[in-house]
Design an enzyme around this catalytic site. Structure first.
Site, PDB file in Angstrom:
ATOM      1  N   ASN A   1       0.799  -1.231   0.000  1.00 14.77           N
ATOM      2  CA  ASN A   1       0.000   0.000   0.000  1.00 14.77           C
ATOM      3  C   ASN A   1       0.829   1.278   0.000  1.00 14.77           C
ATOM      4  OD1 ASN A   1       0.627  -0.903   2.709  1.00 14.77           O
ATOM      5  ND2 ASN A   1      -0.613   0.772   3.446  1.00 14.77           N
TER       6      ASN A   1
ATOM      7  N   CYS B   1      -3.211   4.956   7.820  1.00 18.51           N
ATOM      8  CA  CYS B   1      -3.242   4.394   9.173  1.00 18.51           C
ATOM      9  C   CYS B   1      -2.151   4.983  10.049  1.00 18.51           C
ATOM     10  CB  CYS B   1      -3.029   2.887   9.130  1.00 18.51           C
ATOM     11  SG  CYS B   1      -4.230   2.086   8.131  1.00 18.51           S
TER      12      CYS B   1
ATOM     13  N   THR C   1     -26.816  -8.850  10.688  1.00 14.76           N
ATOM     14  CA  THR C   1     -27.561  -8.664   9.437  1.00 14.76           C
ATOM     15  C   THR C   1     -26.632  -8.100   8.378  1.00 14.76           C
ATOM     16  OG1 THR C   1     -29.516  -8.251  10.765  1.00 14.76           O
ATOM     17  CG2 THR C   1     -29.623  -7.595   8.440  1.00 14.76           C
TER      18      THR C   1
ATOM     19  N   HIS D   1     -13.617   0.770  -0.578  1.00 15.59           N
ATOM     20  CA  HIS D   1     -13.310   2.200  -0.695  1.00 15.59           C
ATOM     21  C   HIS D   1     -11.995   2.501  -1.420  1.00 15.59           C
ATOM     22  CE1 HIS D   1     -10.356   3.070   2.671  1.00 15.59           C
ATOM     23  NE2 HIS D   1     -10.786   1.892   3.084  1.00 15.59           N
TER      24      HIS D   1
HETATM   25  C1  LIG Z   1      -3.156  -3.040   2.043  1.00 13.69           C
HETATM   26  C2  LIG Z   1      -4.316  -2.659   2.905  1.00 13.69           C
HETATM   27  N1  LIG Z   1      -4.871  -3.582   3.698  1.00 13.69           N
HETATM   28  C3  LIG Z   1      -5.921  -3.293   4.485  1.00 13.69           C
HETATM   29  C4  LIG Z   1      -6.466  -2.021   4.519  1.00 13.69           C
HETATM   30  C5  LIG Z   1      -7.611  -1.744   5.454  1.00 13.69           C
HETATM   31  O1  LIG Z   1      -8.818  -1.630   4.749  1.00 13.69           O
HETATM   32  P1  LIG Z   1     -10.111  -0.987   5.426  1.00 13.69           P
HETATM   33  O2  LIG Z   1      -9.897   0.491   5.417  1.00 13.69           O
HETATM   34  O3  LIG Z   1     -11.248  -1.409   4.545  1.00 13.69           O
HETATM   35  O4  LIG Z   1     -10.251  -1.547   6.785  1.00 13.69           O
HETATM   36  C6  LIG Z   1      -5.895  -1.023   3.706  1.00 13.69           C
HETATM   37  C7  LIG Z   1      -6.400   0.352   3.693  1.00 13.69           C
HETATM   38  O5  LIG Z   1      -6.356   1.106   4.596  1.00 13.69           O
HETATM   39  C8  LIG Z   1      -4.791  -1.355   2.880  1.00 13.69           C
HETATM   40  O6  LIG Z   1      -4.210  -0.443   2.102  1.00 13.69           O
END
Ligand SMILES: Cc1ncc(COP(=O)(O)O)c(C=O)c1O
Length: 377
Positions: A150, A326, A238, A202
């Protein structure tokens, strides 16, 4: 977003595409009933959910027959790591040092529950040595790894990893975080042989709060949540039918557009890399072209703190990031430490999307020139 704004942070999140919005609104209006209800509106909702599952299998691979809708990829990764890895005593769980926190923190939790955890370090530009990963996985319950990173855009050679694991440690399950790979790679081709796959809407022009864990037949995870019997008891509660329908529509969209958008991103990626060449080592790609997916360019920033650079760009309405959302509260991406990048170097991630234009790239380059006074170019 106003026209003057340049959004180059698609790896953090994307805006909802019009076709996805239409599918979402349609499902809110037509598939509003409880899919567990036996009456006609309930059956209609249940059918919508099944159609969404079918679309997810088409996008990710028909081998993954069970599709569990979750609140996103964080939950899907947790369900895989803790549910498939069965973080009990003496179980070994393996990942890399640069995987997403939704894998790494789940591994930390498993360790507290008694599992043995190993995180394989990456090479200097984020490459994962699959031989080394597979060697660490000998006798492990689970390997959990990203497909596309990412922050770096690097691609793990999953077919090679699958081949080595099958040969050397066939009992070991393989969970893949394909969040950044959906719409960028041919997933059915690339991920064949994995046990489970996590995706989220998203990042692919769908809404937030909906994702999925796709499971091959051999996967028998334990649930993390307890309640009703929805989704075979694996994810009680649900189901979010409109969300699932939107995730399916978004996945269909990015898979269908991949050849055209992929080609455009390749050209834009080249334009960005050509443009930043003028900055020398003040702003330089961390990962060589061809080793990352086109459109996700990690740049090493020297001479100015990343937050200052981001702020200067933001004043010019150019939005990029200093790595994963994050870690937005931390000044420096933890991935840089794992790569052994010196502490005075920052990370700037430029991530493009289906609407990115040459003008956007040029605007980024102009803004970067203004933000790095004295830089060549
Ligand atoms: C590689 C990767 N894994 C997991 C996630 C987490 O996804 P989510 O935001 O749907 O919890 C992300 C994005 O933040 C991501 O880039």
């Amino acid at each position: 977003m106003a026209n003057a704004e340049v959004y180059l942070d698609h790896a953090a999140s994307t805006s909802v595409a019009p076709e996805v919005r239409a599918a979402l609104v349609g499902a809110i209006e037509q598939s509003w009933a409880n899919p567990s209800s036996r009456h006609a509106p309930g059956v209609a909702a249940s059918r919508a959910l099944e159609r969404a599952r079918e679309a997810m299998r088409d996008a990710v691979g028909t081998r993954f027959r069970r599709v569990v809708f979750t609140s996103g990829a964080t939950e899907a990764n947790n369900l895989a790591v803790l549910g498939l890895g069965r973080g009990g005593r003496r179980r070994k769980l393996v990942s890399t040092a640069i995987d997403h926190p939704s894998i790494l923190a789940a591994l930390d939790h498993a360790r507290r529950l008694g599992a043995q955890v190993e995180r394989v370090p990456p090479g200097p530009t984020g490459e994962i040595d699959v031989e080394r990963l597979a060697a660490a996985a000998a006798g492990a319950a689970l390997v959990a790894v990203h497909v596309v990173h990412n922050e770096l855009g690097t691609v793990v050679d999953i077919p090679a990893l699958v081949e080595i694991l099958a040969r050397t440690t066939p009992e070991t399950r393989l969970h893949l975080d394909a969040v950044q790979a959906l719409g960028k790679l041919d997933l059915p081709l690339h991920l064949a042989g994995a046990t489970s796959v996590a995706v989220t809407a998203h990042k692919v022009y769908g809404p937030k709060g909906i994702g999925a864990l796709l499971l091959a037949d051999e996967a028998r995870p334990r649930p993390l949540l307890f309640g009703g019997e929805q989704q075979d008891g694996l994810r009680p509660g649900t189901e979010n039918v409109p969300g699932a329908v939107a995730l399916a529509a978004a996945s269909r969209l990015v898979v269908a557009e991949r050849p055209v958008v992929g080609e455009r991103l390749r050209r834009l990626d080249e334009r960005l890399r050509d443009g930043v060449a003028a900055f020398g080592d003040r702003l330089a790609p961390l990962v060589p072209a061809g080793r990352a997916v086109p459109g996700l360019v990690a740049l090493a920033l020297r001479g100015v703190p990343a937050e200052v650079f981001l702020h200067r760009l933001e004043q010019q309405h150019v939005y990029v990031s200093a790595g994963s959302a994050c870690h937005a509260r931390h000044a420096r991406s933890a991935v840089l430490d794992a790569l052994g990048v010196p502490p005075d170097v920052g990370l700037i991630r430029v991530s493009m999307g289906r609407g990115t234009t040459e003008d956007d790239i040029d605007a980024f380059l102009a803004a970067a020139r203004a933000a790095l006074p004295g830089a060549a170019g």
